[in-house]
Design a protein around this motif. Structure first.
Motif, PDB file in Angstrom:
ATOM      1  N   VAL A  75      -9.979   2.019 -12.398  1.00 58.64           N
ATOM      2  CA  VAL A  75      -8.744   1.467 -12.955  1.00 58.64           C
ATOM      3  C   VAL A  75      -8.480   0.115 -12.315  1.00 58.64           C
ATOM      4  O   VAL A  75      -8.997  -0.199 -11.240  1.00 58.64           O
ATOM      5  N   ASN A  76      -7.666  -0.695 -12.989  1.00 58.76           N
ATOM      6  CA  ASN A  76      -7.412  -2.053 -12.513  1.00 58.76           C
ATOM      7  C   ASN A  76      -6.278  -2.134 -11.508  1.00 58.76           C
ATOM      8  O   ASN A  76      -6.268  -3.016 -10.649  1.00 58.76           O
ATOM      9  N   ARG A  77      -5.304  -1.234 -11.635  1.00 61.71           N
ATOM     10  CA  ARG A  77      -4.146  -1.257 -10.735  1.00 61.71           C
ATOM     11  C   ARG A  77      -3.803   0.168 -10.328  1.00 61.71           C
ATOM     12  O   ARG A  77      -3.998   1.111 -11.099  1.00 61.71           O
ATOM     13  N   ALA A  78      -3.251   0.303  -9.141  1.00 59.15           N
ATOM     14  CA  ALA A  78      -2.823   1.630  -8.702  1.00 59.15           C
ATOM     15  C   ALA A  78      -1.766   2.191  -9.640  1.00 59.15           C
ATOM     16  O   ALA A  78      -1.735   3.398  -9.918  1.00 59.15           O
ATOM     17  N   ALA A  79      -0.910   1.314 -10.153  1.00 57.26           N
ATOM     18  CA  ALA A  79       0.165   1.764 -11.045  1.00 57.26           C
ATOM     19  C   ALA A  79      -0.370   2.370 -12.335  1.00 57.26           C
ATOM     20  O   ALA A  79       0.330   3.135 -13.002  1.00 57.26           O
ATOM     21  N   ASP A  80      -1.611   2.051 -12.715  1.00 60.55           N
ATOM     22  CA  ASP A  80      -2.194   2.627 -13.919  1.00 60.55           C
ATOM     23  C   ASP A  80      -2.373   4.138 -13.799  1.00 60.55           C
ATOM     24  O   ASP A  80      -2.562   4.823 -14.804  1.00 60.55           O
ATOM     25  N   GLU A 105      -1.058   5.998  -3.788  1.00 61.08           N
ATOM     26  CA  GLU A 105       0.388   5.785  -3.698  1.00 61.08           C
ATOM     27  C   GLU A 105       0.790   4.821  -4.804  1.00 61.08           C
ATOM     28  O   GLU A 105       0.889   3.607  -4.607  1.00 61.08           O
ATOM     29  N   THR A 106       1.037   5.367  -5.971  1.00 61.20           N
ATOM     30  CA  THR A 106       1.231   4.542  -7.163  1.00 61.20           C
ATOM     31  C   THR A 106       2.516   3.733  -7.150  1.00 61.20           C
ATOM     32  O   THR A 106       2.645   2.771  -7.904  1.00 61.20           O
ATOM     33  N   GLN A 107       3.471   4.124  -6.303  1.00 58.84           N
ATOM     34  CA  GLN A 107       4.742   3.412  -6.282  1.00 58.84           C
ATOM     35  C   GLN A 107       4.752   2.240  -5.308  1.00 58.84           C
ATOM     36  O   GLN A 107       5.749   1.516  -5.207  1.00 58.84           O
ATOM     37  N   ASP A 108       3.663   2.057  -4.598  1.00 55.57           N
ATOM     38  CA  ASP A 108       3.541   0.942  -3.659  1.00 55.57           C
ATOM     39  C   ASP A 108       2.725  -0.171  -4.307  1.00 55.57           C
ATOM     40  O   ASP A 108       1.522  -0.009  -4.539  1.00 55.57           O
ATOM     41  N   PRO A 109       3.335  -1.316  -4.603  1.00 51.48           N
ATOM     42  CA  PRO A 109       2.604  -2.405  -5.275  1.00 51.48           C
ATOM     43  C   PRO A 109       1.402  -2.907  -4.469  1.00 51.48           C
ATOM     44  O   PRO A 109       0.486  -3.513  -5.036  1.00 51.48           O
ATOM     45  N   ALA A 110       1.397  -2.662  -3.171  1.00 46.27           N
ATOM     46  CA  ALA A 110       0.302  -3.150  -2.337  1.00 46.27           C
ATOM     47  C   ALA A 110      -0.892  -2.198  -2.293  1.00 46.27           C
ATOM     48  O   ALA A 110      -1.926  -2.526  -1.708  1.00 46.27           O
TER      49      ALA A 110
END
Length: 451
Positions: A103-108, A91-96
């Motif tokens: 990868v380092n972050r889901a947003a990546d 769920e890339t749009q959820d910062p949590a």
């Protein structure tokens, strides 16, 4: 097309999806991940598959792919399949959201997906990419992307990763991507024969799978030898077709020696500046000259016609063939300038060139004593259009193909049957884009004698 080189644009209705998918395959993530897209299994901890249709398709497809390769890997290669360690819907749009492997972050992972060999993991954007694929192409759009990523896992299990580490020049990225597209074709062909619940896979869906792959093509101007090259639409669709028709063993046998990659850089700054597209009337002048020369050479003594906007045939008779038409009564080739302008704007210049070349093919058949009416005529002219296109790769004068031209041909062949219509405006009802592209490829790779 251009005087020295020229590309093309996009198929109407695919623009938004192409933008999403191109970003998906062009970004690089850490951990030696190979981006494209992938999907969840029932064991996925963060799966949202139960709450959305795209997620459910992804889950069902991933499960079916594991089952397929459990049987296929031993049968085709004598090796046991090891289940992929993890599938993660992110769920890339959820910062949590915690990051997936590699990868380092889901947003990546936004608008993309990948297989990571070091973690034996696949992960994908459950908020953007997978829903967009489902909305535009239906379940098969999700399935072909997952199948591609699992194809990379097949490579790992066959030792390709180790071989690439020892000899990276033997296994460049573009070859690995073609193999994965090919494995995807092999898997989806199996699902067409043994359906997966929730994953319809008929002939129309097969074309949609190829339309989805068109969206993963490289940006224009990337050369086949570039380190980041994944393939243009023509090469990616071709690999998928080969896997569908020939199976997994052909995919594993792909090498730089037996695989032709067609993408190229822009040949001039001028061509780059105009995105490879000539103005329509300038394009038609080039096609009129070059098509007449090529097709005229196939029928000695025939004087190929000049293009016109009309002729002896009534307009409805001409319109039945599409934006360009052959008139048997006067032997002319007529063009609907307004319709070609729309093609030019929606796809690019070589889409129209492909359609016009097909009418010269029908005219040549008639001039050489072969019937221009009937399904054999449509099949032959589609093949001949590919042979005509091949002569433009490195033409000594006139114009050459630009980076996106073959992709434009693929898109118009997928979108409509105009090139395959006979002189009466009819085409084989059993044919779809898959067959049209296959015949075009035959002419391109084997020449007019194969048509």
């Amino acid at each position: 097309m251009g005087r020295v080189s020229a590309p093309i644009d996009r198929l109407a209705g695919l623009v938004a999806a192409v933008l999403i998918l191109t970003s998906a395959c062009s970004q690089v993530v850490s951990g030696n991940a190979r981006p494209l897209a992938t999907a969840p299994t029932p064991a996925t901890p963060a799966s949202t598959a139960q709450s959305d249709p795209a997620g459910r398709v992804a889950e069902a497809t991933a499960t079916a792919l594991q089952e397929f390769w459990r049987a296929e890997l031993p049968a085709a290669f004598g090796r046991e399949w090891r289940d992929i360690s993890s599938f993660t819907a992110v769920e890339t749009q959820d910062p949590a959201t915690p990051p997936p492997p590699c990868v380092n972050r889901a947003a990546d992972l936004a608008d993309q997906a990948f297989y990571c060999p070091s973690a034996d993991a696949v992960a994908w954007d459950a908020d953007g990419l997978i829903p967009a694929l489902h909305d535009r192409f239906g379940p098969v759009g999700v399935a072909v992307v997952i199948a591609h990523e699992v194809g990379h896992a097949v490579q790992s299990r066959l030792g390709v990763d180790d071989q690439q580490g020892r000899d990276p020049q033997r296994f460049p990225t573009i070859l690995l991507e073609s193999m994965a597209d090919c494995y995807a074709g092999a898997a989806l062909a199996h699902f067409a024969e043994e359906p997966v619940a929730g994953l319809p896979l008929g002939l129309q869906e097969r074309d949609k799978a190829m339309q989805a792959l068109v969206g993963f093509r490289d940006p224009l101007g990337v050369a086949a030898g570039d380190e980041s090259a994944h393939g243009n639409a023509f090469d990616r669709v071709s690999a998928f077709q080969d896997g569908w028709t020939e199976g997994a063993t052909l995919c594993a046998g792909m090498t730089l020696e037996n695989r032709t990659f067609t993408q190229r850089r822009f040949g001039s700054e001028a061509d780059l500046a105009r995105g490879g597209n000539l103005p329509l009337r300038e394009l038609l002048a080039f096609v009129e000259r070059d098509a007449a020369e090529f097709f005229g050479g196939l029928a000695p003594g025939w004087d190929p016609p000049q293009l016109s906007t009309g002729g002896a045939c009534p307009v409805p008779e001409l319109a039945a063939q599409g934006p360009a038409a052959y008139c048997r009564e006067d032997g002319g080739v007529a063009v609907d300038v307004a319709a070609l302008e729309r093609l030019h704007e929606e796809i690019g210049d070589f889409a129209g060139a492909t359609v016009v070349a097909g009418r010269y093919g029908i005219a040549m058949l008639d001039a050489s004593g072969r019937s221009p009416v009937g399904t054999p005529a449509g099949a032959a002219t589609t093949c001949l259009t590919g042979a005509y296109t091949d002569r433009l790769f490195d033409a000594a004068e006139g114009f050459q193909l630009s980076p996106g031209d073959l992709d434009e041909a693929v898109q118009v062949l997928l979108a409509a049957d105009w090139v395959a219509r006979d002189a009466a405006g009819a085409s084989d009802p059993a044919d779809h884009g898959f067959e049209r592209i296959g015949r075009f490829r035959t002419g391109l790779l084997e020449g007019a004698a194969a048509c």
